[in-house]
Each structure stands twice: as structure tokens, then as C-alpha cells.
Scaffold this active site. Structure first.
Site, PDB file in Angstrom:
ATOM      1  N   MET A  93       0.793  -1.229   0.000  1.00  0.00           N
ATOM      2  CA  MET A  93       0.000   0.000   0.000  1.00  0.00           C
ATOM      3  C   MET A  93       0.827   1.281   0.000  1.00  0.00           C
ATOM      4  O   MET A  93       0.311   2.338   0.347  1.00  0.00           O
ATOM      5  CB  MET A  93      -0.962   0.000   1.204  1.00  0.00           C
ATOM      6  CG  MET A  93      -1.985  -1.119   1.157  1.00  0.00           C
ATOM      7  SD  MET A  93      -2.955  -1.137  -0.376  1.00  0.00           S
ATOM      8  CE  MET A  93      -4.016   0.288  -0.075  1.00  0.00           C
ATOM      9  N   ARG A  94       2.076   1.198  -0.416  1.00  0.00           N
ATOM     10  CA  ARG A  94       2.878   2.422  -0.532  1.00  0.00           C
ATOM     11  C   ARG A  94       3.251   2.651  -1.988  1.00  0.00           C
ATOM     12  O   ARG A  94       3.573   1.704  -2.705  1.00  0.00           O
ATOM     13  CB  ARG A  94       4.139   2.322   0.322  1.00  0.00           C
ATOM     14  CG  ARG A  94       3.829   2.461   1.805  1.00  0.00           C
ATOM     15  CD  ARG A  94       5.040   2.294   2.654  1.00  0.00           C
ATOM     16  NE  ARG A  94       6.012   3.382   2.541  1.00  0.00           N
ATOM     17  CZ  ARG A  94       5.893   4.572   3.121  1.00  0.00           C
ATOM     18  NH1 ARG A  94       4.837   4.844   3.860  1.00  0.00           N
ATOM     19  NH2 ARG A  94       6.825   5.486   2.989  1.00  0.00           N
ATOM     20  N   VAL A  95       3.186   3.919  -2.376  1.00  0.00           N
ATOM     21  CA  VAL A  95       3.601   4.268  -3.730  1.00  0.00           C
ATOM     22  C   VAL A  95       5.126   4.207  -3.778  1.00  0.00           C
ATOM     23  O   VAL A  95       5.811   4.739  -2.902  1.00  0.00           O
ATOM     24  CB  VAL A  95       3.095   5.686  -4.098  1.00  0.00           C
ATOM     25  CG1 VAL A  95       3.625   6.105  -5.459  1.00  0.00           C
ATOM     26  CG2 VAL A  95       1.572   5.721  -4.067  1.00  0.00           C
ATOM     27  N   ASN A 110       2.076  -5.992 -10.384  1.00  0.00           N
ATOM     28  CA  ASN A 110       1.139  -5.600  -9.313  1.00  0.00           C
ATOM     29  C   ASN A 110      -0.245  -6.110  -9.666  1.00  0.00           C
ATOM     30  O   ASN A 110      -0.573  -6.251 -10.849  1.00  0.00           O
ATOM     31  CB  ASN A 110       1.116  -4.070  -9.210  1.00  0.00           C
ATOM     32  CG  ASN A 110       0.151  -3.567  -8.143  1.00  0.00           C
ATOM     33  OD1 ASN A 110       0.110  -4.105  -7.033  1.00  0.00           O
ATOM     34  ND2 ASN A 110      -0.629  -2.544  -8.462  1.00  0.00           N
ATOM     35  N   HIS A 112      -4.250  -5.050  -9.153  1.00  0.00           N
ATOM     36  CA  HIS A 112      -5.093  -3.907  -8.792  1.00  0.00           C
ATOM     37  C   HIS A 112      -6.556  -4.301  -9.002  1.00  0.00           C
ATOM     38  O   HIS A 112      -6.895  -4.872 -10.046  1.00  0.00           O
ATOM     39  CB  HIS A 112      -4.736  -2.701  -9.666  1.00  0.00           C
ATOM     40  CG  HIS A 112      -5.547  -1.497  -9.323  1.00  0.00           C
ATOM     41  ND1 HIS A 112      -5.323  -0.771  -8.168  1.00  0.00           N
ATOM     42  CD2 HIS A 112      -6.602  -0.924  -9.943  1.00  0.00           C
ATOM     43  CE1 HIS A 112      -6.218   0.212  -8.116  1.00  0.00           C
ATOM     44  NE2 HIS A 112      -6.989   0.149  -9.173  1.00  0.00           N
ATOM     45  N   SER A 139      -6.878  -6.404 -12.420  1.00  0.00           N
ATOM     46  CA  SER A 139      -5.834  -6.351 -13.452  1.00  0.00           C
ATOM     47  C   SER A 139      -4.492  -6.678 -12.822  1.00  0.00           C
ATOM     48  O   SER A 139      -4.187  -6.197 -11.731  1.00  0.00           O
ATOM     49  CB  SER A 139      -5.732  -4.938 -14.044  1.00  0.00           C
ATOM     50  OG  SER A 139      -6.993  -4.463 -14.478  1.00  0.00           O
ATOM     51  N   ASP A 148      -0.602   2.583 -10.550  1.00  0.00           N
ATOM     52  CA  ASP A 148      -1.429   1.606 -11.273  1.00  0.00           C
ATOM     53  C   ASP A 148      -1.432   1.853 -12.787  1.00  0.00           C
ATOM     54  O   ASP A 148      -2.435   1.623 -13.472  1.00  0.00           O
ATOM     55  CB  ASP A 148      -2.868   1.575 -10.714  1.00  0.00           C
ATOM     56  CG  ASP A 148      -2.878   1.260  -9.230  1.00  0.00           C
ATOM     57  OD1 ASP A 148      -2.082   0.406  -8.810  1.00  0.00           O
ATOM     58  OD2 ASP A 148      -3.661   1.881  -8.493  1.00  0.00           O
ATOM     59  N   GLU A 177      -9.252 -12.586  -8.172  1.00  0.00           N
ATOM     60  CA  GLU A 177      -7.865 -12.114  -8.038  1.00  0.00           C
ATOM     61  C   GLU A 177      -6.940 -13.292  -7.786  1.00  0.00           C
ATOM     62  O   GLU A 177      -5.847 -13.383  -8.362  1.00  0.00           O
ATOM     63  CB  GLU A 177      -7.751 -11.132  -6.866  1.00  0.00           C
ATOM     64  CG  GLU A 177      -8.512  -9.841  -7.068  1.00  0.00           C
ATOM     65  CD  GLU A 177      -8.178  -8.808  -5.990  1.00  0.00           C
ATOM     66  OE1 GLU A 177      -7.023  -8.735  -5.553  1.00  0.00           O
ATOM     67  OE2 GLU A 177      -9.090  -8.064  -5.584  1.00  0.00           O
TER      68      GLU A 177
HETATM   69  C1  GRF Z   1      -6.373  -6.808  -3.144  1.00  0.00           C
HETATM   70  O1  GRF Z   1      -7.702  -6.484  -3.410  1.00  0.00           O
HETATM   71  C2  GRF Z   1      -5.468  -6.290  -4.227  1.00  0.00           C
HETATM   72  O2  GRF Z   1      -6.055  -6.281  -5.488  1.00  0.00           O
HETATM   73  C3  GRF Z   1      -5.218  -4.874  -3.773  1.00  0.00           C
HETATM   74  O3  GRF Z   1      -5.143  -4.935  -2.372  1.00  0.00           O
HETATM   75  C4  GRF Z   1      -5.869  -6.064  -1.907  1.00  0.00           C
HETATM   76  C5  GRF Z   1      -4.914  -6.879  -1.117  1.00  0.00           C
HETATM   77  O4  GRF Z   1      -5.514  -7.992  -0.485  1.00  0.00           O
HETATM   78  N1  GRF Z   1      -4.046  -4.342  -4.422  1.00  0.00           N
HETATM   79  P1  GRF Z   1      -4.606  -9.143   0.097  1.00  0.00           P
HETATM   80  O5  GRF Z   1      -3.630  -8.490   1.089  1.00  0.00           O
HETATM   81  O6  GRF Z   1      -3.887  -9.789  -1.039  1.00  0.00           O
HETATM   82  O7  GRF Z   1      -5.544 -10.077   0.795  1.00  0.00           O
END
Ligand code: GRF
Length: 200
Positions: A93-95, A110, A112, A139, A148, A177
């Protein structure tokens, strides 16, 4: 065939990381997870990785007092020390700074939770519902400068149902995902091996 050494960067739950680790148990999978890094010391994913025999290290960004490049140099030291060839960002969660992105250009992907190029950044599900979209998705893309952005490797789609909430949509998308990421990483590894991972 020697497998590429995979580093996975997380910040939290780690369910996509687990999907990659489990997929990599297949004998023909092209990547071997060797290291999980988290910027959050209490990320649940750290213990999930350790329980699966993967080395997992927290590199808390807070002691770096906003020096993002210094934090990333610390991440990079761990990645280099383990001989990592390819990075999968999985809920990291960091750019990332341009320095780190360029260093791993063509070797970092990545996931997303939107149908890029639509809805980069945060709150993707709420924004898709708000816009009246009938379809959502996820994606996997090469990481390039920008949030992204970067060439999409693969996508999966699910319908948005009337009355869907962001939370319900996120929950329904997650299994997609988990199916998509291992398959997309397989394709990315093939590109890296062929010497044509994304380079711009
Ligand atoms: C997922 O929805 C992913 O697409 C997004 O952040 C979430 C991470 O979930 N980038 P997890 O930590 O993989 O359970």
C-alpha cells in the site's frame, strides 16, 4: 528449468500472496517464492508466509521518517541478499519511488482491483459502483512510474449487481484475483525469461 526467485511485497492480509505461494507449489511453476516483505510489522500476511515456510520480514517504514528512498533501499537490500529476480506487489500500500520502479522495471508486477485503465488508486469498487458501471474486475500489470499504470498483463471480470456495496463487490472479486494473479505471473515470468519484460 531453474525457477525465477520471487519476492512478494505486502502490507496486510496477504491473501494474494498466499495464492501465489500455493500456485508455486506446482512443479512446473516458473517462480519460487523466497521472500515476503511487509512495510507493516503486524501484517497478517507475514505469519501466513512463515507458516508456509517462506522467509518473511517486516521493514517498517515509520522509522525512516518519510525518507521513502531510504526505506526502499532497505527493502532492496533484502531482495538483493536473497537473489530475487522478480517482484510481485500483493496489496503493498505504498507508492514506490521512481528509483525503485526503475531498478525493477520489467521485473515487477502488481495486482489492482479494477479494470485498468479505469479506477487506478484507492476506493476502486465504490467509484465503479458510483459511476454506474455494470462490470468490475481486477488487473495484473507491469509496474511503471505512476500509480497503477503500466502495461496490463491479464484481467478478470465480474458483474456488478444491483444494490452491490463496495465491500460485497470486493469480497466477490477476491477469488477472481486469486485465480488471476498466479496465471498472470506465469506469463510475466515467460516474458522475463524471453528478455522482454516491459521496459518503458
Ligand atoms: C487486493 O484487493 C489487491 O487487489 C489490492 O489490495 C488487496 C490486497 O488484499 N491491491 P490481500 O492483502 O492480497 O488479501
Amino acid at each position: 528449468m531453474t525457477r525465477l526467485r520471487l519476492g512478494i511485497l505486502i502490507s496486510g492480509r496477504g491473501s494474494n500472496m498466499v495464492a501465489l505461494v500455493e500456485a508455486a507449489q506446482a512443479a512446473d511453476y516458473p517462480a519460487e517464492p523466497v521472500l515476503v516483505l511487509s512495510n507493516q510489522p503486524h501484517a497478517d500476511g507475514l505469519n501466513l508466509a512463515r507458516a508456509r515456510g517462506i522467509e518473511a520480514i517486516a521493514v517498517d517504514h515509520r522509522p525512516f521518517s518519510g525518507d521513502r528512498a531510504a526505506h526502499e533501499r532497505a527493502l532492496d537490500d533484502h531482495l538483493q541478499a536473497r537473489g530475487v529476480d522478480v517482484i510481485a506487489l500483493a496489496g503493498y500500500m505504498r507508492v514506490l519511488t521512481p528509483w525503485f520502479v526503475r531498478r525493477w522495471q520489467g521485473r515487477m508486477v502488481n495486482i489492482h482491483p479494477s479494470l485498468l485503465p479505469k479506477y487506478p488508486g484507492l476506493n476502486t469498487h465504490a467509484r465503479a459502483i458510483e459511476a454506474g458501471e455494470t462490470e468490475a474486475g481486477c488487473s495484473v500489470h507491469w509496474v511503471s512510474d505512476g500509480v497503477d499504470t503500466g502495461e496490463v498483463i491479464a484481467q478478470a471480470r465480474i458483474p456488478i449487481r444491483p444494490g452491490d456495496t463496495a465491500a460485497a463487490l470486493a469480497q466477490r472479486l477476491l477469488p477472481a484475483e486469486h485465480r488471476l494473479y498466479p496465471e498472470a505471473l506465469r506469463r510475466a515470468c515467460a516474458r522475463i525469461r524471453a528478455g522482454n519484460g516491459q521496459t518503458d
